[in-house]
Design an enzyme around this catalytic site. Structure first.
Site, short mmCIF file in Angstrom:
data_model
loop_
_atom_site.label_atom_id
_atom_site.label_comp_id
_atom_site.label_asym_id
_atom_site.label_seq_id
_atom_site.Cartn_x
_atom_site.Cartn_y
_atom_site.Cartn_z
N SER A 1 -6.27 5.12 -6.27
CA SER A 1 -7.33 3.94 -5.90
C SER A 1 -7.23 3.77 -4.55
O SER A 1 -6.45 4.15 -3.74
CB SER A 1 -6.19 2.63 -6.82
OG SER A 1 -5.04 2.20 -5.75
N HIS A 2 -8.74 3.41 -3.95
CA HIS A 2 -8.89 3.24 -2.60
C HIS A 2 -10.28 2.49 -3.59
O HIS A 2 -10.84 2.38 -2.76
CB HIS A 2 -10.03 4.38 -1.99
CG HIS A 2 -9.27 4.61 -1.23
ND1 HIS A 2 -10.43 4.87 0.74
CD2 HIS A 2 -8.25 4.73 -0.09
CE1 HIS A 2 -9.17 5.56 1.41
NE2 HIS A 2 -8.74 4.65 0.73
N TYR B 1 4.96 0.02 -2.47
CA TYR B 1 5.12 0.24 -3.90
C TYR B 1 5.49 -1.42 -4.20
O TYR B 1 6.99 -1.26 -5.30
CB TYR B 1 4.79 1.59 -5.05
CG TYR B 1 3.57 2.40 -5.45
CD1 TYR B 1 2.35 1.42 -5.80
CD2 TYR B 1 3.73 2.82 -3.41
CE1 TYR B 1 1.90 2.99 -5.46
CE2 TYR B 1 2.75 3.97 -3.91
CZ TYR B 1 1.66 4.24 -4.49
OH TYR B 1 0.62 4.84 -4.53
N HIS C 1 0.35 -1.16 0.15
CA HIS C 1 -0.08 -0.20 0.03
C HIS C 1 0.91 1.03 0.10
O HIS C 1 0.29 2.46 -0.34
CB HIS C 1 -0.99 -0.16 1.26
CG HIS C 1 -1.29 0.98 1.77
ND1 HIS C 1 -3.19 1.03 1.07
CD2 HIS C 1 -1.47 1.94 1.70
CE1 HIS C 1 -3.93 2.56 1.16
NE2 HIS C 1 -2.62 2.76 1.64
N LYS D 1 -3.65 14.63 -9.23
CA LYS D 1 -3.39 12.93 -8.70
C LYS D 1 -5.03 12.31 -8.68
O LYS D 1 -5.79 12.42 -8.50
CB LYS D 1 -2.92 13.74 -7.09
CG LYS D 1 -2.92 12.87 -5.71
CD LYS D 1 -1.69 11.58 -6.24
CE LYS D 1 -1.37 10.48 -5.33
NZ LYS D 1 -1.15 11.09 -3.89
N GLU E 1 -5.47 6.19 10.68
CA GLU E 1 -5.53 7.18 9.40
C GLU E 1 -6.61 8.35 9.55
O GLU E 1 -7.30 7.61 8.18
CB GLU E 1 -5.41 5.46 8.18
CG GLU E 1 -4.23 5.36 8.39
CD GLU E 1 -4.46 4.26 6.88
OE1 GLU E 1 -5.55 4.17 6.59
OE2 GLU E 1 -3.63 2.67 6.86
N ARG F 1 -6.52 16.37 0.18
CA ARG F 1 -5.02 16.80 0.61
C ARG F 1 -3.86 17.02 -0.30
O ARG F 1 -3.33 17.63 0.26
CB ARG F 1 -4.92 16.00 2.27
CG ARG F 1 -6.15 15.95 2.55
CD ARG F 1 -6.42 16.00 4.41
NE ARG F 1 -6.36 14.35 3.95
CZ ARG F 1 -7.01 13.34 4.17
NH1 ARG F 1 -7.83 13.52 3.29
NH2 ARG F 1 -6.88 11.69 4.04
N ASP F 2 -3.44 15.68 -0.91
CA ASP F 2 -3.10 16.04 -2.32
C ASP F 2 -2.52 16.76 -2.48
O ASP F 2 -1.42 17.78 -3.03
CB ASP F 2 -2.69 14.67 -2.81
CG ASP F 2 -2.14 13.56 -2.13
OD1 ASP F 2 -1.28 13.38 -0.79
OD2 ASP F 2 -2.69 12.20 -2.66
#
Length: 464
Positions: free
Chosen positions: A108-109, A61, A58, A105, A327, A130-131
């Site tokens: 995936s979620h 990578y 996650h 940006k 998180e 937020r990114d």
């Protein structure tokens, strides 16, 4: 706030033979041994948790990095001409002329959306927004690319409504129009829906911010929502009783979002940028504080010291490793010069955003985390954030692929009469992948804020 039975660095240095739950945390035996080699001792339970989540697929990578590297290796100078920020930062930034830039940006979620469709999809949107914020930009739109199993399967009916509502609900509550996307149905996605969300932002080139912790003595500030127990199991098994059989019940594995808190956070961040009080910034997403602190320190020119007991909590029962891995959404971490602290705090107070100084940049090379006077983490930050294991997994071309690619339209049977044409036309019209998708897109607000020039069903989205 006192915590009992804390596994400190000092204790870990003298208890080399302590059995640790590295396998339960998803680490392989050789990865665990590598951690011991890096530290020169066994890791504390907090360090073990940090490495396990940051070295997970996650976050690191580790199985796809060798393939993703092709994007940078095959990039030409011509391609790079307008690229201002590329792979390695929170989002890409492209120069569009006249001093303006756009930042993109996509992320995936998938698994969180399968477990809890609404919150999984909603927090996927919140994370990419937020990114965009962390680059110094104002988010202006979102899009989504969705893959579901067979449309008539019971599990598709379970996940699709929540995922669509989550994507639309979170983005639209932020005032971001959903200007495009796609939806595909295929049995191969049964039990594994793909939820890819994209956010785009606008900014002046001089306003670009990066995730780095530089400047000895600069302060590390955590601001936004308080830290709770949600999402701990999202990228690890920290929610299990592995650490302590008598500990709290399992925490929810999927994050819980609050788009209205994020909207306030967006405006607060933009005011902070306008006041030039932010030296470095990072959003908190997957792996929470573990990721934010290690990445900021790794990208900086020194070390970092954090006092975890200063972190505002929604749940006082959280163990130190759970605080590190939480998180919880709508949180940011900034690096600020001491002389600008009061101005920073004044802006956060104006927006009613909670902000706390939790650490400082040091002249060392390690990320050090304390609970009060007890040190629970002492690691080289790059070994956590960037130098994890990389695997070149065996692969081969699927046997069916040649036949599939050779199945060209010229080889298809042609209808011989009117009935055949009618049947073929009705079959195409009945395909969920070709039919009208307005039953999904009409659940999104395409025109919120009034700046949308084009959106579904047009071929592309355009925002003024």
């Amino acid at each position: 706030m006192a915590k009992t039975n804390i596994d400190t660095v000092e204790h870990a240095s003298t208890t080399a033979d302590t059995q640790q739950p590295w396998a339960a945390l998803g680490l392989k035996a050789d990865e665990y041994e590598r951690i011991r080699e890096i530290l020169g001792r066994r890791p504390t339970i907090a360090e073990l948790a940090m490495y396990s989540v940051m070295w997970s697929e996650h976050c690191s990578y580790k199985s796809s990095k060798v393939h993703l590297a092709q994007f940078s290796e095959n990039t030409t100078d011509e391609m790079n001409e307008k690229l201002l920020v590329g792979i390695g930062e929170n989002a890409g930034v492209v120069d569009i002329g006249d001093g303006w830039a756009v930042t993109f940006k996509v992320e995936s979620h998938n698994h969180p959306s399968y477990i809890e469709p609404y919150q999984g999809a909603a927090t996927g949107v919140g994370g990419i927004v937020r990114d965009i914020m962390s680059m110094g930009a104002r988010p202006i739109a979102v899009m989504d690319s969705l893959r579901f199993g067979a449309i008539d399967h019971a599990d598709t009916l379970r996940v699709l409504p929540g995922i669509v509502a989550g994507v639309g609900g979170y983005g639209n509550c932020l005032g971001l129009p959903n200007i495009g996307g796609e939806v595909i149905f295929d049995p191969c996605y049964q039990g594994n829906p793909l939820v890819n969300a994209l956010s785009v932002g606008k900014m002046r080139i001089e306003d670009i911010h990066l995730a780095k912790a530089s400047g000895v003595g600069n302060l590390v500030i955590l601001f936004g929502a308080k830290t709770g127990g949600d999402g701990i199991g999202g990228v690890s098994v920290l929610a299990s009783e592995t650490f302590d059989a008598d500990g709290p019940a399992k925490r929810p594995a999927v994050q819980v979002g609050d788009p209205f808190a994020e909207k306030v956070l967006i405006e607060c961040c933009l005011d902070l940028y306008a006041a030039h009080v932010v030296d470095g910034i990072q959003d908190l997403g997957g792996a929470g504080l573990s990721c934010a602190t290690s990445e900021l320190a790794s990208n900086g020119d020194g070390g970092m010291r954090i006092w975890l007991d200063r972190v505002p909590l929604r749940d006082a029962s959280l163990r130190v490793e759970e605080i590190l891995m939480s998180e919880s959404q709508e949180r940011m971490m900034a690096v600020v010069e001491p002389a600008k602290l009061e101005e920073f705090m004044a802006i956060t107070r104006r927006w009613d955003v909670e902000a706390t100084v939790v650490g400082e940049v040091t002249d060392g090379k390690h990320l050090e985390i304390f609970w009060g006077d007890e040190q629970i983490i002492d690691v080289p930050p790059r070994s956590v954030a960037h130098d994890g294991p990389i695997y070149n997994r065996p692969m081969q071309r699927p046997a069916y692929l040649a036949a599939l690619q050779g199945n060209v339209p010229d080889d298809l049977a042609r209808p011989a009469d009117g009935e055949g044409l009618r049947a073929a036309l009705l079959s195409l019209m009945a395909s969920p992948n070709l039919c009208d998708k307005s039953w999904i897109t009409n659940q999104y607000d395409r025109y919120v804020m009034g700046n949308t020039a084009l959106a579904m069903p047009d071929d592309s989205g355009v925002v003024r």
